[in-house]
Design a protein around this motif. Sequence first.
Motif, short mmCIF file in Angstrom:
data_model
loop_
_atom_site.label_atom_id
_atom_site.label_comp_id
_atom_site.label_asym_id
_atom_site.label_seq_id
_atom_site.Cartn_x
_atom_site.Cartn_y
_atom_site.Cartn_z
N THR A 170 -4.57 8.56 -62.77
CA THR A 170 -5.58 9.26 -63.56
C THR A 170 -6.67 9.74 -62.62
N ILE A 171 -7.22 10.91 -62.93
CA ILE A 171 -8.36 11.45 -62.19
C ILE A 171 -9.59 11.28 -63.07
N SER A 172 -10.59 10.57 -62.56
CA SER A 172 -11.81 10.33 -63.33
C SER A 172 -12.85 11.39 -63.01
N PRO A 173 -13.34 12.14 -63.99
CA PRO A 173 -14.36 13.16 -63.72
C PRO A 173 -15.68 12.54 -63.27
N ASP A 174 -15.99 11.35 -63.80
CA ASP A 174 -17.18 10.60 -63.37
C ASP A 174 -16.71 9.20 -62.98
N PRO A 175 -16.50 8.95 -61.69
CA PRO A 175 -15.92 7.69 -61.26
C PRO A 175 -16.81 6.47 -61.46
N TYR A 176 -18.05 6.68 -61.92
CA TYR A 176 -18.94 5.55 -62.16
C TYR A 176 -18.94 5.09 -63.61
N LYS A 177 -18.21 5.81 -64.43
CA LYS A 177 -18.13 5.45 -65.84
C LYS A 177 -16.73 4.96 -66.18
N GLN A 178 -16.66 4.10 -67.18
CA GLN A 178 -15.38 3.61 -67.68
C GLN A 178 -14.51 4.79 -68.10
N LEU A 179 -13.28 4.82 -67.60
CA LEU A 179 -12.36 5.90 -67.96
C LEU A 179 -12.09 5.87 -69.45
N SER A 180 -12.26 7.01 -70.08
CA SER A 180 -12.08 7.12 -71.53
C SER A 180 -10.78 7.85 -71.82
N ILE A 181 -9.83 7.15 -72.44
CA ILE A 181 -8.53 7.71 -72.79
C ILE A 181 -8.26 7.45 -74.26
N LYS A 182 -7.90 8.48 -74.99
CA LYS A 182 -7.61 8.32 -76.41
C LYS A 182 -6.37 7.44 -76.62
N ASN A 183 -6.42 6.65 -77.66
CA ASN A 183 -5.29 5.80 -78.07
C ASN A 183 -4.87 4.80 -76.99
N LEU A 184 -5.84 4.39 -76.19
CA LEU A 184 -5.56 3.38 -75.17
C LEU A 184 -5.46 2.00 -75.82
N LYS A 185 -4.39 1.29 -75.50
CA LYS A 185 -4.17 -0.05 -76.03
C LYS A 185 -4.07 -1.04 -74.88
N SER A 186 -4.10 -2.32 -75.24
CA SER A 186 -4.03 -3.34 -74.19
C SER A 186 -3.27 -4.57 -74.66
N ALA A 187 -2.65 -5.23 -73.69
CA ALA A 187 -2.00 -6.51 -73.91
C ALA A 187 -2.66 -7.51 -72.98
N ILE A 188 -3.07 -8.64 -73.50
CA ILE A 188 -3.72 -9.65 -72.69
C ILE A 188 -2.70 -10.70 -72.27
N ILE A 189 -2.73 -11.05 -70.98
CA ILE A 189 -1.86 -12.10 -70.45
C ILE A 189 -2.70 -13.34 -70.24
N LYS A 190 -2.39 -14.38 -70.97
CA LYS A 190 -3.17 -15.61 -70.89
C LYS A 190 -3.02 -16.24 -69.50
N ASN A 191 -4.15 -16.77 -69.02
CA ASN A 191 -4.18 -17.30 -67.66
C ASN A 191 -3.11 -18.36 -67.40
N GLU A 192 -2.87 -19.22 -68.38
CA GLU A 192 -1.91 -20.30 -68.18
C GLU A 192 -0.47 -19.81 -68.08
N TYR A 193 -0.24 -18.55 -68.44
CA TYR A 193 1.12 -17.99 -68.38
C TYR A 193 1.30 -17.10 -67.16
N ARG A 194 0.28 -16.79 -66.42
CA ARG A 194 0.36 -15.81 -65.34
C ARG A 194 1.39 -16.20 -64.27
N LYS A 195 1.32 -17.44 -63.81
CA LYS A 195 2.23 -17.88 -62.74
C LYS A 195 3.68 -17.85 -63.21
N ARG A 196 3.90 -18.28 -64.44
CA ARG A 196 5.25 -18.27 -64.99
C ARG A 196 5.77 -16.83 -65.11
N LEU A 197 4.90 -15.91 -65.52
CA LEU A 197 5.31 -14.52 -65.66
C LEU A 197 5.70 -13.92 -64.31
#
Length: 230
Positions: A170-197
Amino acid sequence: MKKHSFIIDSDDSFFKYLEHVSHDSYMVFRGITSEKYKLIPKIGRHKVTGTSFNKLFNSKEEKLILDLFIQRAYSYLSNIPDSVMERMVLAQHYGVPTRLLDWSYNPLIAAFFAVEQYSKDNSLIYYTKLPKNNILNVTFKIDPFKIRTPKFYFPNHSNDRIKAQWGLFTISPDPYKQLSIKNLKSAIIKNEYRKRLKKLLYTLGVHYAMIYPDMEGIGKHLYWLRTDIY
């Protein structure tokens, strides 16, 4: 608190996440080590050195860093791209701070980057469907410093690491601001599962030697594989 689309804390929840995101071939992914990190490019995370006050980089200073990198790169590389955009991709590859953020078509690779390094925090995988009206490639004459809205960029896959990582940016027009993307989703990986993953990804063929297809990648892979390092 941000609501995440998936919580990954077991092999079962990880495979359910993969099943969901694999339905759409236009999905792209970015894995980050800590949920505290924002979608801000490296150039936007730092101040200018040698100043007596907290001065942010402007485009002139950002261009200077890129020019200095290319000037020195001629001593080591035989094929320097002509376009500013591809030069910025090359600089990003070698750790130069730019306004680019790395993404991947492959959810497994994004997962690896999320858990590659040790962290006490939960990790995140951002994902979104590619917006058709915000996609650029090498056929466009692009000046990344004149981009006014966030764009996805498909680079020339002449670099082995970019190819191995199914990479785009991605190219950020203002690299000092949080990149804004429509319909952006996220999955969180719990810390206790990181090593196993990280171990699970190895069984799925995603590891240092695959991500970094060079001598450095082999060294990192053997170090991880044959010692008790995270």
